[in-house]
Design a protein around this motif. Sequence first.
Motif, PDB file in Angstrom:
ATOM      1  N   LYS A 187     -76.419 -52.943  -2.210  1.00 16.69           N
ATOM      2  CA  LYS A 187     -75.627 -52.809  -3.402  1.00 16.69           C
ATOM      3  C   LYS A 187     -75.712 -51.415  -3.666  1.00 16.69           C
ATOM      4  O   LYS A 187     -75.158 -50.948  -4.716  1.00 16.69           O
ATOM      5  N   ASP A 188     -76.218 -50.536  -2.777  1.00 17.21           N
ATOM      6  CA  ASP A 188     -76.179 -49.153  -2.691  1.00 17.21           C
ATOM      7  C   ASP A 188     -76.795 -48.355  -4.069  1.00 17.21           C
ATOM      8  O   ASP A 188     -76.002 -47.728  -4.906  1.00 17.21           O
ATOM      9  N   LEU A 189     -77.971 -49.135  -4.606  1.00 15.36           N
ATOM     10  CA  LEU A 189     -78.696 -48.305  -5.736  1.00 15.36           C
ATOM     11  C   LEU A 189     -79.552 -47.286  -5.195  1.00 15.36           C
ATOM     12  O   LEU A 189     -80.713 -47.741  -4.722  1.00 15.36           O
ATOM     13  N   LYS A 190     -79.391 -46.189  -5.320  1.00 17.23           N
ATOM     14  CA  LYS A 190     -80.181 -45.033  -4.550  1.00 17.23           C
ATOM     15  C   LYS A 190     -81.719 -45.086  -5.300  1.00 17.23           C
ATOM     16  O   LYS A 190     -82.599 -45.013  -4.486  1.00 17.23           O
ATOM     17  N   GLU A 191     -81.729 -45.044  -6.347  1.00 16.79           N
ATOM     18  CA  GLU A 191     -82.969 -44.721  -7.087  1.00 16.79           C
ATOM     19  C   GLU A 191     -83.783 -45.847  -7.012  1.00 16.79           C
ATOM     20  O   GLU A 191     -85.068 -45.674  -6.645  1.00 16.79           O
ATOM     21  N   ALA A 192     -83.182 -47.211  -6.931  1.00 14.03           N
ATOM     22  CA  ALA A 192     -84.132 -48.355  -6.730  1.00 14.03           C
ATOM     23  C   ALA A 192     -84.390 -48.551  -5.345  1.00 14.03           C
ATOM     24  O   ALA A 192     -85.510 -49.139  -4.970  1.00 14.03           O
ATOM     25  N   GLU A 193     -83.721 -48.154  -4.472  1.00 13.50           N
ATOM     26  CA  GLU A 193     -83.749 -47.909  -3.000  1.00 13.50           C
ATOM     27  C   GLU A 193     -85.040 -47.361  -2.510  1.00 13.50           C
ATOM     28  O   GLU A 193     -86.140 -47.638  -1.860  1.00 13.50           O
ATOM     29  N   ASP A 194     -85.083 -45.986  -3.342  1.00 11.36           N
ATOM     30  CA  ASP A 194     -86.407 -45.238  -3.064  1.00 11.36           C
ATOM     31  C   ASP A 194     -87.883 -45.990  -3.387  1.00 11.36           C
ATOM     32  O   ASP A 194     -88.731 -45.817  -2.544  1.00 11.36           O
ATOM     33  N   ILE A 195     -87.750 -46.572  -4.550  1.00 11.63           N
ATOM     34  CA  ILE A 195     -88.791 -47.227  -4.952  1.00 11.63           C
ATOM     35  C   ILE A 195     -88.957 -48.541  -3.957  1.00 11.63           C
ATOM     36  O   ILE A 195     -90.317 -48.684  -3.469  1.00 11.63           O
ATOM     37  N   ALA A 196     -87.880 -49.349  -3.504  1.00  7.63           N
ATOM     38  CA  ALA A 196     -88.296 -50.321  -2.893  1.00  7.63           C
ATOM     39  C   ALA A 196     -88.728 -50.005  -1.310  1.00  7.63           C
ATOM     40  O   ALA A 196     -89.487 -50.630  -0.715  1.00  7.63           O
ATOM     41  N   VAL A 197     -88.216 -48.889  -0.997  1.00 10.77           N
ATOM     42  CA  VAL A 197     -88.651 -48.199   0.456  1.00 10.77           C
ATOM     43  C   VAL A 197     -90.304 -48.089   0.538  1.00 10.77           C
ATOM     44  O   VAL A 197     -90.992 -48.431   1.279  1.00 10.77           O
ATOM     45  N   GLN A 198     -90.861 -47.475  -0.679  1.00 13.60           N
ATOM     46  CA  GLN A 198     -92.148 -47.079  -0.873  1.00 13.60           C
ATOM     47  C   GLN A 198     -93.145 -48.509  -1.006  1.00 13.60           C
ATOM     48  O   GLN A 198     -94.101 -48.775  -0.365  1.00 13.60           O
ATOM     49  N   VAL A 199     -92.414 -49.330  -1.660  1.00 12.75           N
ATOM     50  CA  VAL A 199     -93.079 -50.636  -1.767  1.00 12.75           C
ATOM     51  C   VAL A 199     -93.136 -51.412  -0.499  1.00 12.75           C
ATOM     52  O   VAL A 199     -94.461 -51.758  -0.047  1.00 12.75           O
ATOM     53  N   TYR A 200     -92.296 -51.475   0.474  1.00 14.85           N
ATOM     54  CA  TYR A 200     -92.007 -52.053   1.653  1.00 14.85           C
ATOM     55  C   TYR A 200     -93.185 -51.492   2.596  1.00 14.85           C
ATOM     56  O   TYR A 200     -93.714 -52.082   3.074  1.00 14.85           O
ATOM     57  N   ASP A 201     -93.135 -50.363   2.624  1.00 12.58           N
ATOM     58  CA  ASP A 201     -94.019 -49.466   3.591  1.00 12.58           C
ATOM     59  C   ASP A 201     -95.560 -49.653   3.230  1.00 12.58           C
ATOM     60  O   ASP A 201     -96.217 -49.688   4.119  1.00 12.58           O
ATOM     61  N   SER A 202     -95.655 -49.702   1.978  1.00 11.29           N
ATOM     62  CA  SER A 202     -97.144 -49.889   1.287  1.00 11.29           C
ATOM     63  C   SER A 202     -97.590 -51.264   1.906  1.00 11.29           C
ATOM     64  O   SER A 202     -98.694 -51.387   2.234  1.00 11.29           O
ATOM     65  N   LEU A 203     -96.730 -52.253   1.640  1.00 16.08           N
ATOM     66  CA  LEU A 203     -96.927 -53.642   2.152  1.00 16.08           C
ATOM     67  C   LEU A 203     -97.044 -53.974   3.424  1.00 16.08           C
ATOM     68  O   LEU A 203     -98.058 -54.850   4.000  1.00 16.08           O
ATOM     69  N   MET A 204     -96.516 -53.189   4.469  1.00 14.62           N
ATOM     70  CA  MET A 204     -96.299 -53.030   5.776  1.00 14.62           C
ATOM     71  C   MET A 204     -97.898 -52.612   6.177  1.00 14.62           C
ATOM     72  O   MET A 204     -98.456 -53.058   7.011  1.00 14.62           O
ATOM     73  N   VAL A 205     -98.256 -51.412   5.482  1.00 10.47           N
ATOM     74  CA  VAL A 205     -99.497 -50.977   5.749  1.00 10.47           C
ATOM     75  C   VAL A 205    -100.580 -51.954   5.406  1.00 10.47           C
ATOM     76  O   VAL A 205    -101.630 -51.990   6.196  1.00 10.47           O
ATOM     77  N   LEU A 206    -100.339 -52.922   4.229  1.00  4.29           N
ATOM     78  CA  LEU A 206    -101.206 -53.806   3.886  1.00  4.29           C
ATOM     79  C   LEU A 206    -101.269 -54.835   4.929  1.00  4.29           C
ATOM     80  O   LEU A 206    -102.375 -55.480   5.259  1.00  4.29           O
ATOM     81  N   SER A 207    -100.108 -55.078   5.637  1.00  5.60           N
ATOM     82  CA  SER A 207    -100.248 -56.241   6.810  1.00  5.60           C
ATOM     83  C   SER A 207    -101.217 -55.749   7.849  1.00  5.60           C
ATOM     84  O   SER A 207    -101.486 -56.822   8.796  1.00  5.60           O
ATOM     85  N   TYR A 208    -101.351 -54.463   8.035  1.00  4.41           N
ATOM     86  CA  TYR A 208    -102.143 -54.285   9.211  1.00  4.41           C
ATOM     87  C   TYR A 208    -103.620 -54.654   9.047  1.00  4.41           C
ATOM     88  O   TYR A 208    -104.474 -54.643   9.951  1.00  4.41           O
ATOM     89  N   THR A 209    -103.972 -55.089   7.897  1.00  2.00           N
ATOM     90  CA  THR A 209    -105.376 -55.689   7.271  1.00  2.00           C
ATOM     91  C   THR A 209    -105.688 -56.880   8.168  1.00  2.00           C
ATOM     92  O   THR A 209    -106.859 -57.420   8.106  1.00  2.00           O
ATOM     93  N   ASP A 210    -104.408 -57.384   8.754  1.00  2.00           N
ATOM     94  CA  ASP A 210    -104.586 -58.672   9.416  1.00  2.00           C
ATOM     95  C   ASP A 210    -105.787 -58.622  10.555  1.00  2.00           C
ATOM     96  O   ASP A 210    -106.685 -59.446  10.764  1.00  2.00           O
TER      97      ASP A 210
END
Length: 338
Positions: A257-280
């Motif tokens: 949808k090309d929502l730049k401001e929302a994208e910056d937030i979504a990127v950080q949330v995604y990367d944070s949850l990927m780091v959380l996934s390493y607690t596997d």
Amino acid sequence: MSSQQNMSTNSSIDHCKGPNEVTYQILSYLMIGEFVLGLPLNLSVLYVFVFRFKFWKNKSIFLFNIVVADFLLVACLPVKIHHYQHNLRRSEDDVVCKTMLFMLFLNRGASIAFLIILSLDRYFNVVHLGRRNCVKVLKKSPQISVFVWLLLLPLTVPTMVKTFECCNSHGRQVETKYHDVTDTFREVVFFTQIFIPFIILVYCTVRIVNRLRKKTVGEKTKLRRAVWVVMSVVVVFSTCFLPCAIARAVLLGVRLKDLKEAEDIAVQVYDSLMVLSYTDCLLDPLVYCFCNSGFKDAYISTFCPTFLQKKLITSESGMGATTTTSGVRTLTLPIIEK
């Protein structure tokens, strides 16, 4: 013409720079914590499985494969830490980038595959007791484990594209039929590796719990243990794998949808949850303990002080036993996982 220029501009932008340097500094420190805790934990688990528990004699080959996957995941963390501390979401070197993607997704796929196999084993043992358990037959053969790893290779290869880690796919390049198909295939592989196993896991858990409710009091001890096994896998899945998959779906939707401001937030949330996934790699030892109290007792007898061993080691009559040795000391430990 302007639309084509816009896509060309999008493809030239470096979307793998962290949108917020502070966020990635914090995430790098979290990964340092995961590495500091995960390396000695997984080394100690690996030592017990090989030298004390002798996994090949105790029909725990699938558990051992999860140990190997966790250890390889921990070994990749220092590279990710280095990138995040430099506000990079991936390596700028193509070889390093593709190698990291291959290792991370192969090991995660292996963890998911063997966790689901363990849950299916418990499901057949409890819900279809008395029938031939194909999983129980297969887990005695090391060739099956090799086959699972080989089967994961073609599913991992699509992620070995430097744009994949940064979700830099749909809408980022001049769209052609080839790009559209390959990008879609990569995302389908990513999501099916998580959502389909999760559905299987929920189904097994519900059936086992229902079976537990119908059983008499005398039979409930073994069934409760099976419930703890599948519930521990549910915890690992719900904590490590499911959130990052949902976050990725949201991120892809925002980017389309090309929502730049929302994208910056979504990127950080995604990367944070990927780091959380390493607690596997930190949570899987809980699964080992619930799956096999023989491993738990071997681990306690190896690393816990003597005065704690009698309190922590559980002894159950009527169970098989495995003998483990450490120097001149010999211990006989109960085996529950059958």
